[in-house]
Design a protein around this motif. Structure first.
Motif, PDB file in Angstrom:
ATOM      1  N   GLN A 191      53.452  53.969  34.848  1.00 66.43           N
ATOM      2  CA  GLN A 191      52.578  53.402  33.823  1.00 66.43           C
ATOM      3  C   GLN A 191      53.018  51.991  33.466  1.00 66.43           C
ATOM      4  O   GLN A 191      52.191  51.099  33.276  1.00 66.43           O
ATOM      5  N   GLU A 192      54.325  51.782  33.392  1.00 66.91           N
ATOM      6  CA  GLU A 192      54.847  50.464  33.059  1.00 66.91           C
ATOM      7  C   GLU A 192      54.439  49.422  34.098  1.00 66.91           C
ATOM      8  O   GLU A 192      54.077  48.286  33.754  1.00 66.91           O
ATOM      9  N   SER A 193      54.486  49.801  35.363  1.00 68.58           N
ATOM     10  CA  SER A 193      54.123  48.879  36.428  1.00 68.58           C
ATOM     11  C   SER A 193      52.636  48.552  36.390  1.00 68.58           C
ATOM     12  O   SER A 193      52.234  47.399  36.577  1.00 68.58           O
ATOM     13  N   ALA A 194      51.799  49.551  36.130  1.00 68.53           N
ATOM     14  CA  ALA A 194      50.354  49.320  36.045  1.00 68.53           C
ATOM     15  C   ALA A 194      50.037  48.349  34.918  1.00 68.53           C
ATOM     16  O   ALA A 194      49.258  47.396  35.098  1.00 68.53           O
ATOM     17  N   TRP A 195      50.654  48.530  33.766  1.00 70.45           N
ATOM     18  CA  TRP A 195      50.355  47.669  32.629  1.00 70.45           C
ATOM     19  C   TRP A 195      50.992  46.290  32.762  1.00 70.45           C
ATOM     20  O   TRP A 195      50.492  45.311  32.193  1.00 70.45           O
ATOM     21  N   ALA A 196      52.056  46.180  33.521  1.00 71.80           N
ATOM     22  CA  ALA A 196      52.623  44.852  33.774  1.00 71.80           C
ATOM     23  C   ALA A 196      51.613  43.987  34.523  1.00 71.80           C
ATOM     24  O   ALA A 196      51.465  42.791  34.238  1.00 71.80           O
ATOM     25  N   ILE A 197      50.900  44.581  35.472  1.00 72.78           N
ATOM     26  CA  ILE A 197      49.877  43.856  36.229  1.00 72.78           C
ATOM     27  C   ILE A 197      48.702  43.495  35.327  1.00 72.78           C
ATOM     28  O   ILE A 197      48.225  42.353  35.323  1.00 72.78           O
ATOM     29  N   LEU A 198      48.248  44.460  34.535  1.00 69.56           N
ATOM     30  CA  LEU A 198      47.102  44.231  33.660  1.00 69.56           C
ATOM     31  C   LEU A 198      47.436  43.244  32.545  1.00 69.56           C
ATOM     32  O   LEU A 198      46.636  42.354  32.223  1.00 69.56           O
ATOM     33  N   ASP A 199      48.615  43.379  31.951  1.00 68.31           N
ATOM     34  CA  ASP A 199      49.007  42.498  30.850  1.00 68.31           C
ATOM     35  C   ASP A 199      49.123  41.047  31.300  1.00 68.31           C
ATOM     36  O   ASP A 199      48.769  40.116  30.568  1.00 68.31           O
ATOM     37  N   GLU A 200      49.616  40.847  32.515  1.00 65.93           N
ATOM     38  CA  GLU A 200      49.746  39.479  33.031  1.00 65.93           C
ATOM     39  C   GLU A 200      48.380  38.820  33.139  1.00 65.93           C
ATOM     40  O   GLU A 200      48.210  37.636  32.826  1.00 65.93           O
ATOM     41  N   LEU A 201      47.374  39.594  33.541  1.00 65.57           N
ATOM     42  CA  LEU A 201      46.016  39.059  33.624  1.00 65.57           C
ATOM     43  C   LEU A 201      45.429  38.835  32.232  1.00 65.57           C
ATOM     44  O   LEU A 201      44.748  37.833  31.992  1.00 65.57           O
ATOM     45  N   LEU A 202      45.684  39.742  31.315  1.00 69.83           N
ATOM     46  CA  LEU A 202      45.177  39.583  29.954  1.00 69.83           C
ATOM     47  C   LEU A 202      45.753  38.335  29.298  1.00 69.83           C
ATOM     48  O   LEU A 202      45.055  37.627  28.565  1.00 69.83           O
ATOM     49  N   GLU A 203      47.017  38.048  29.572  1.00 67.40           N
ATOM     50  CA  GLU A 203      47.642  36.858  29.007  1.00 67.40           C
ATOM     51  C   GLU A 203      47.083  35.579  29.623  1.00 67.40           C
ATOM     52  O   GLU A 203      47.104  34.510  29.009  1.00 67.40           O
ATOM     53  N   THR A 204      46.551  35.686  30.845  1.00 71.71           N
ATOM     54  CA  THR A 204      45.930  34.535  31.496  1.00 71.71           C
ATOM     55  C   THR A 204      44.655  34.128  30.770  1.00 71.71           C
ATOM     56  O   THR A 204      44.291  32.949  30.736  1.00 71.71           O
ATOM     57  N   GLY A 205      43.990  35.113  30.172  1.00 66.89           N
ATOM     58  CA  GLY A 205      42.736  34.843  29.479  1.00 66.89           C
ATOM     59  C   GLY A 205      41.551  35.281  30.302  1.00 66.89           C
ATOM     60  O   GLY A 205      41.542  35.113  31.533  1.00 66.89           O
ATOM     61  N   SER A 206      40.553  35.865  29.659  1.00 66.59           N
ATOM     62  CA  SER A 206      39.400  36.394  30.381  1.00 66.59           C
ATOM     63  C   SER A 206      38.295  35.347  30.520  1.00 66.59           C
ATOM     64  O   SER A 206      38.303  34.315  29.851  1.00 66.59           O
ATOM     65  N   LEU A 207      37.350  35.642  31.395  1.00 65.67           N
ATOM     66  CA  LEU A 207      36.204  34.769  31.661  1.00 65.67           C
ATOM     67  C   LEU A 207      34.912  35.508  31.289  1.00 65.67           C
ATOM     68  O   LEU A 207      34.897  36.741  31.214  1.00 65.67           O
ATOM     69  N   PRO A 208      33.819  34.795  31.100  1.00 67.85           N
ATOM     70  CA  PRO A 208      32.534  35.478  30.897  1.00 67.85           C
ATOM     71  C   PRO A 208      32.209  36.358  32.103  1.00 67.85           C
ATOM     72  O   PRO A 208      32.508  35.997  33.245  1.00 67.85           O
ATOM     73  N   ILE A 209      31.605  37.502  31.857  1.00 71.14           N
ATOM     74  CA  ILE A 209      31.282  38.419  32.952  1.00 71.14           C
ATOM     75  C   ILE A 209      30.330  37.758  33.946  1.00 71.14           C
ATOM     76  O   ILE A 209      30.294  38.125  35.134  1.00 71.14           O
ATOM     77  N   ALA A 210      29.579  36.758  33.492  1.00 74.56           N
ATOM     78  CA  ALA A 210      28.638  36.071  34.374  1.00 74.56           C
ATOM     79  C   ALA A 210      29.351  35.374  35.531  1.00 74.56           C
ATOM     80  O   ALA A 210      28.757  35.179  36.603  1.00 74.56           O
ATOM     81  N   VAL A 211      30.612  34.994  35.333  1.00 73.34           N
ATOM     82  CA  VAL A 211      31.368  34.346  36.404  1.00 73.34           C
ATOM     83  C   VAL A 211      31.560  35.313  37.564  1.00 73.34           C
ATOM     84  O   VAL A 211      31.347  34.967  38.736  1.00 73.34           O
ATOM     85  N   LEU A 212      31.950  36.539  37.251  1.00 78.30           N
ATOM     86  CA  LEU A 212      32.127  37.544  38.298  1.00 78.30           C
ATOM     87  C   LEU A 212      30.797  37.871  38.957  1.00 78.30           C
ATOM     88  O   LEU A 212      30.724  37.991  40.185  1.00 78.30           O
ATOM     89  N   GLN A 213      29.751  38.002  38.169  1.00 79.58           N
ATOM     90  CA  GLN A 213      28.437  38.293  38.741  1.00 79.58           C
ATOM     91  C   GLN A 213      28.009  37.217  39.733  1.00 79.58           C
ATOM     92  O   GLN A 213      27.518  37.523  40.820  1.00 79.58           O
ATOM     93  N   GLN A 214      28.206  35.970  39.380  1.00 81.01           N
ATOM     94  CA  GLN A 214      27.801  34.869  40.254  1.00 81.01           C
ATOM     95  C   GLN A 214      28.636  34.852  41.522  1.00 81.01           C
ATOM     96  O   GLN A 214      28.117  34.652  42.628  1.00 81.01           O
ATOM     97  N   ASP A 215      29.939  35.073  41.394  1.00 80.35           N
ATOM     98  CA  ASP A 215      30.806  35.063  42.576  1.00 80.35           C
ATOM     99  C   ASP A 215      30.470  36.209  43.523  1.00 80.35           C
ATOM    100  O   ASP A 215      30.435  36.025  44.746  1.00 80.35           O
ATOM    101  N   LEU A 216      30.223  37.386  42.976  1.00 76.49           N
ATOM    102  CA  LEU A 216      29.857  38.521  43.821  1.00 76.49           C
ATOM    103  C   LEU A 216      28.507  38.292  44.491  1.00 76.49           C
ATOM    104  O   LEU A 216      28.307  38.640  45.652  1.00 76.49           O
ATOM    105  N   SER A 217      27.588  37.681  43.763  1.00 82.00           N
ATOM    106  CA  SER A 217      26.272  37.384  44.330  1.00 82.00           C
ATOM    107  C   SER A 217      26.385  36.375  45.466  1.00 82.00           C
ATOM    108  O   SER A 217      25.762  36.539  46.530  1.00 82.00           O
TER     109      SER A 217
END
Length: 254
Positions: A191-217
């Motif tokens: 569990q610690e390893s899973a959250w270390a990966i997720l926490d590092e991304l959360l600290e980076t800061g999130s983007l609008p979901i539209a960014v992912l939608q556009q990239d996938l499209s």
């Protein structure tokens, strides 16, 4: 309870940070989610040819963080996607269409994009660019939010050199993505390893979901053209198309 499992996914994700979890069949996507949740919320299949096409969302908060103002306490949504395989991933783009449709249907406009987790089993002997869809992501804005996580480190035996395999991935298949901002990491089945990966991304800061939608499209449009070109050049027959992709695999990460 730190998790919820809406198996039908009929409700909008009103808030939260979205993390699609991708990977070949059997790499441990559901196991990663279960470790992060601290309980068995995602079904784990031991069948090598398991072909469940359902996309499921799991809502989690970091159990080690109680401060509501801490970015790590944000509600996150791990999106469990169907497993890919080497041939299926590139001649049939259903997996990508389904993911894009799910985001469009189930994510509200105020949902955020936190990152893409691509899991790769380190005990896999070979890995080609054809078996790693996210190798195309150097051309996308999402690449800096891409985490290439190796799994199953606990299966290493004295005669296996997992560190060498990891370096090979970084210098070949993943090279283009890493040079553009993606990061390689290890999931150590805790569990610690899973959250270390997720926490590092959360600290980076999130983007609008539209960014992912556009990239996938964009990814879907560009790769659909490559698939169509391959089929037109080589004619009908999956085996011939598969050999064609084997020769053009170097187009990834370029």
């Amino acid at each position: 309870m730190h998790s919820q499992n809406p198996t039908k996914d009929e409700q909008k994700v009103v808030s939260g940070v979205i993390f699609p979890v991708l990977g070949l069949e059997g790499v441990g996507k559901s196991n990663f989610i279960n470790k992060a949740a601290g309980e068995a919320v995602a079904d784990v299949s031991d069948e090598l040819e398991h072909r469940d096409t359902t996309i499921r969302a799991f809502f989690l908060r970091n159990p080690a963080t109680e401060d509501p103002d801490d970015p790590k306490s944000t509600l996150i949504v791990l999106v469990d996607t169907p497993g890919l395989d080497d041939f299926y991933a590139y001649t049939d783009l259903t997996w990508l269409k389904n993911l894009l449709d799910w985001i469009t249907t189930h994510c509200s406009t105020d949902a955020k994009f936190g990152g893409i987790l691509y899991l790769h089993s380190i005990d896999q002997d070979k890995c080609s660019k054809r078996s790693c869809p996210v190798a195309e992501f150097p051309n996308c804005r999402s690449v800096e939010y891409l985490r290439l996580a190796t799994t199953k480190w606990d299966r290493q035996s004295p005669e296996q050199d997992f560190e060498r395999r990891e370096e090979e991935l970084k210098s070949t298949v993943w090279k283009g993505s890493l040079e553009k901002g993606a990061k390689a990491t290890r999931f150590l089945n805790t569990q610690e390893s899973a959250w270390a990966i997720l926490d590092e991304l959360l600290e980076t800061g999130s983007l609008p979901i539209a960014v992912l939608q556009q990239d996938l499209s964009n990814f879907l449009d560009s790769w659909s053209k490559k698939v169509a070109t391959a089929k037109k050049a080589k004619g009908p027959g999956g085996g011939r198309v598969k050999r064609f992709f084997g020769r053009v695999g170097s187009c990834f990460g370029s």
